[in-house]
Design a protein around this motif. Structure first.
Motif, PDB file in Angstrom:
ATOM      1  N   GLN A 103      22.720  74.538 -17.261  1.00 17.90           N
ATOM      2  CA  GLN A 103      21.640  75.083 -16.429  1.00 17.90           C
ATOM      3  C   GLN A 103      20.441  75.478 -17.291  1.00 17.90           C
ATOM      4  N   ALA A 104      20.700  76.105 -18.430  1.00 13.46           N
ATOM      5  CA  ALA A 104      19.609  76.519 -19.318  1.00 13.46           C
ATOM      6  C   ALA A 104      18.882  75.299 -19.881  1.00 13.46           C
ATOM      7  N   ALA A 105      19.634  74.265 -20.247  1.00 13.91           N
ATOM      8  CA  ALA A 105      19.018  73.055 -20.789  1.00 13.91           C
ATOM      9  C   ALA A 105      18.154  72.368 -19.731  1.00 13.91           C
ATOM     10  N   VAL A 106      18.651  72.263 -18.495  1.00 13.41           N
ATOM     11  CA  VAL A 106      17.884  71.635 -17.419  1.00 13.41           C
ATOM     12  C   VAL A 106      16.616  72.443 -17.142  1.00 13.41           C
ATOM     13  N   ALA A 107      16.732  73.765 -17.160  1.00 14.87           N
ATOM     14  CA  ALA A 107      15.548  74.613 -16.946  1.00 14.87           C
ATOM     15  C   ALA A 107      14.511  74.374 -18.034  1.00 14.87           C
ATOM     16  N   ARG A 108      14.953  74.269 -19.282  1.00 14.15           N
ATOM     17  CA  ARG A 108      14.008  74.012 -20.385  1.00 14.15           C
ATOM     18  C   ARG A 108      13.379  72.630 -20.261  1.00 14.15           C
ATOM     19  N   MET A 109      14.172  71.646 -19.859  1.00  8.54           N
ATOM     20  CA  MET A 109      13.615  70.304 -19.672  1.00  8.54           C
ATOM     21  C   MET A 109      12.523  70.329 -18.606  1.00  8.54           C
ATOM     22  N   LYS A 110      12.773  71.037 -17.503  1.00  6.32           N
ATOM     23  CA  LYS A 110      11.774  71.128 -16.438  1.00  6.32           C
ATOM     24  C   LYS A 110      10.505  71.804 -16.948  1.00  6.32           C
ATOM     25  N   GLU A 111      10.653  72.843 -17.784  1.00  3.65           N
ATOM     26  CA  GLU A 111       9.487  73.508 -18.381  1.00  3.65           C
ATOM     27  C   GLU A 111       8.694  72.532 -19.248  1.00  3.65           C
ATOM     28  N   GLN A 112       9.380  71.548 -19.807  1.00  2.00           N
ATOM     29  CA  GLN A 112       8.746  70.564 -20.682  1.00  2.00           C
ATOM     30  C   GLN A 112       8.297  69.315 -19.922  1.00  2.00           C
ATOM     31  N   GLY A 113       8.330  69.374 -18.590  1.00  2.00           N
ATOM     32  CA  GLY A 113       7.804  68.288 -17.779  1.00  2.00           C
ATOM     33  C   GLY A 113       8.818  67.275 -17.281  1.00  2.00           C
ATOM     34  N   ALA A 114      10.091  67.596 -17.348  1.00  2.00           N
ATOM     35  CA  ALA A 114      11.112  66.651 -16.885  1.00  2.00           C
ATOM     36  C   ALA A 114      11.046  66.467 -15.381  1.00  2.00           C
ATOM     37  N   ALA A 115      11.093  65.217 -14.972  1.00  2.00           N
ATOM     38  CA  ALA A 115      11.187  64.868 -13.561  1.00  2.00           C
ATOM     39  C   ALA A 115      12.586  64.356 -13.259  1.00  2.00           C
ATOM     40  N   GLN A 116      13.269  63.869 -14.292  1.00  2.00           N
ATOM     41  CA  GLN A 116      14.603  63.310 -14.126  1.00  2.00           C
ATOM     42  C   GLN A 116      15.356  63.421 -15.446  1.00  2.00           C
ATOM     43  N   CYS A 117      16.674  63.553 -15.338  1.00  2.00           N
ATOM     44  CA  CYS A 117      17.517  63.646 -16.524  1.00  2.00           C
ATOM     45  C   CYS A 117      18.711  62.722 -16.361  1.00  2.00           C
ATOM     46  N   GLU A 118      18.998  61.956 -17.401  1.00  2.00           N
ATOM     47  CA  GLU A 118      20.138  61.043 -17.379  1.00  2.00           C
ATOM     48  C   GLU A 118      21.183  61.491 -18.386  1.00  2.00           C
ATOM     49  N   VAL A 119      22.435  61.230 -18.038  1.00  2.00           N
ATOM     50  CA  VAL A 119      23.548  61.523 -18.938  1.00  2.00           C
ATOM     51  C   VAL A 119      24.383  60.260 -19.044  1.00  2.00           C
ATOM     52  N   LEU A 120      24.513  59.731 -20.229  1.00  2.00           N
ATOM     53  CA  LEU A 120      25.387  58.590 -20.441  1.00  2.00           C
ATOM     54  C   LEU A 120      26.735  59.143 -20.883  1.00  2.00           C
ATOM     55  N   THR A 121      27.743  58.904 -20.075  1.00  2.00           N
ATOM     56  CA  THR A 121      29.078  59.402 -20.405  1.00  2.00           C
ATOM     57  C   THR A 121      30.021  58.230 -20.619  1.00  2.00           C
ATOM     58  N   LEU A 122      31.148  58.525 -21.179  1.00  2.00           N
ATOM     59  CA  LEU A 122      32.170  57.517 -21.421  1.00  2.00           C
ATOM     60  C   LEU A 122      33.401  57.825 -20.581  1.00  2.00           C
ATOM     61  N   PRO A 123      34.102  56.803 -20.104  1.00  2.00           N
ATOM     62  CA  PRO A 123      35.284  57.048 -19.271  1.00  2.00           C
ATOM     63  C   PRO A 123      36.359  57.881 -19.972  1.00  2.00           C
ATOM     64  N   GLU A 124      36.432  57.782 -21.289  1.00  2.00           N
ATOM     65  CA  GLU A 124      37.471  58.515 -22.010  1.00  2.00           C
ATOM     66  C   GLU A 124      37.158  60.000 -22.227  1.00  2.00           C
ATOM     67  N   LEU A 125      35.972  60.442 -21.808  1.00  2.00           N
ATOM     68  CA  LEU A 125      35.666  61.868 -21.886  1.00  2.00           C
ATOM     69  C   LEU A 125      36.584  62.626 -20.940  1.00  2.00           C
ATOM     70  N   PRO A 126      36.883  63.879 -21.272  1.00  2.00           N
ATOM     71  CA  PRO A 126      37.744  64.660 -20.375  1.00  2.00           C
ATOM     72  C   PRO A 126      37.158  64.735 -18.967  1.00  2.00           C
ATOM     73  N   VAL A 127      38.036  64.766 -17.983  1.00  2.00           N
ATOM     74  CA  VAL A 127      37.619  64.861 -16.585  1.00  2.00           C
ATOM     75  C   VAL A 127      36.716  66.067 -16.389  1.00  2.00           C
ATOM     76  N   ALA A 128      36.997  67.165 -17.107  1.00  2.00           N
ATOM     77  CA  ALA A 128      36.190  68.386 -16.971  1.00  2.00           C
ATOM     78  C   ALA A 128      34.724  68.124 -17.300  1.00  2.00           C
ATOM     79  N   ALA A 129      34.446  67.248 -18.248  1.00  2.00           N
ATOM     80  CA  ALA A 129      33.057  66.940 -18.605  1.00  2.00           C
ATOM     81  C   ALA A 129      32.349  66.270 -17.431  1.00  2.00           C
ATOM     82  N   HIS A 130      33.017  65.323 -16.804  1.00  2.00           N
ATOM     83  CA  HIS A 130      32.425  64.652 -15.645  1.00  2.00           C
ATOM     84  C   HIS A 130      32.248  65.639 -14.491  1.00  2.00           C
TER      85      HIS A 130
END
Length: 122
Positions: A77-104
């Motif tokens: 939440q803090a990172a998304v808020a900072r991105m918005k302060e810096q002009g973010a309109a959209q944020c992408e996350v590239l994840t891998l299937p082998e990451l823990p389910v909790a991450a997804h």
């Protein structure tokens, strides 16, 4: 080409070196610190060369002993808020299937959606 390896035992110096390198590459880091040690972080970077206003999350991690206590959610939440302060309109996350389910689950709970193998924040 020979590889250079720097071994530094001073944790503060290591953090400063990593921070400088990440900043030079355009990365920003939101971190949680407990007793002088980093216990969680989210790193992100602007992707203006792809599309103005686009940011990408590079890494989100919380030490194992503190997982399940909403620290990852608060860091995200803090990172998304900072991105918005810096002009973010959209944020992408590239994840891998082998990451823990909790991450997804963390990204989905934060409002990201599966699209073409990626999770995107609307």
């Amino acid at each position: 080409m020979p590889e250079t390896i720097l071994v530094v035992e001073d944790e503060k110096l290591v953090r400063e070196l990593v921070s400088l390198n990440l900043k030079h590459a355009g990365f920003e880091v939101v971190a949680a610190v407990q007793r002088g040690k980093i216990v969680g972080l989210v790193s992100y970077y602007p992707m203006a060369e792809v599309r103005p206003g686009l940011f990408g999350i590079y890494e989100a991690v919380v030490v194992e002993s503190l997982r399940g206590r909403a620290l990852g959610r608060r860091l995200l939440q803090a990172a998304v808020a900072r991105m918005k302060e810096q002009g973010a309109a959209q944020c992408e996350v590239l994840t891998l299937p082998e990451l823990p389910v909790a991450a997804h689950k963390l990204y989905l709970a934060a409002g990201f959606q599966h699209r073409l193998g990626q999770l995107l924040d609307e």
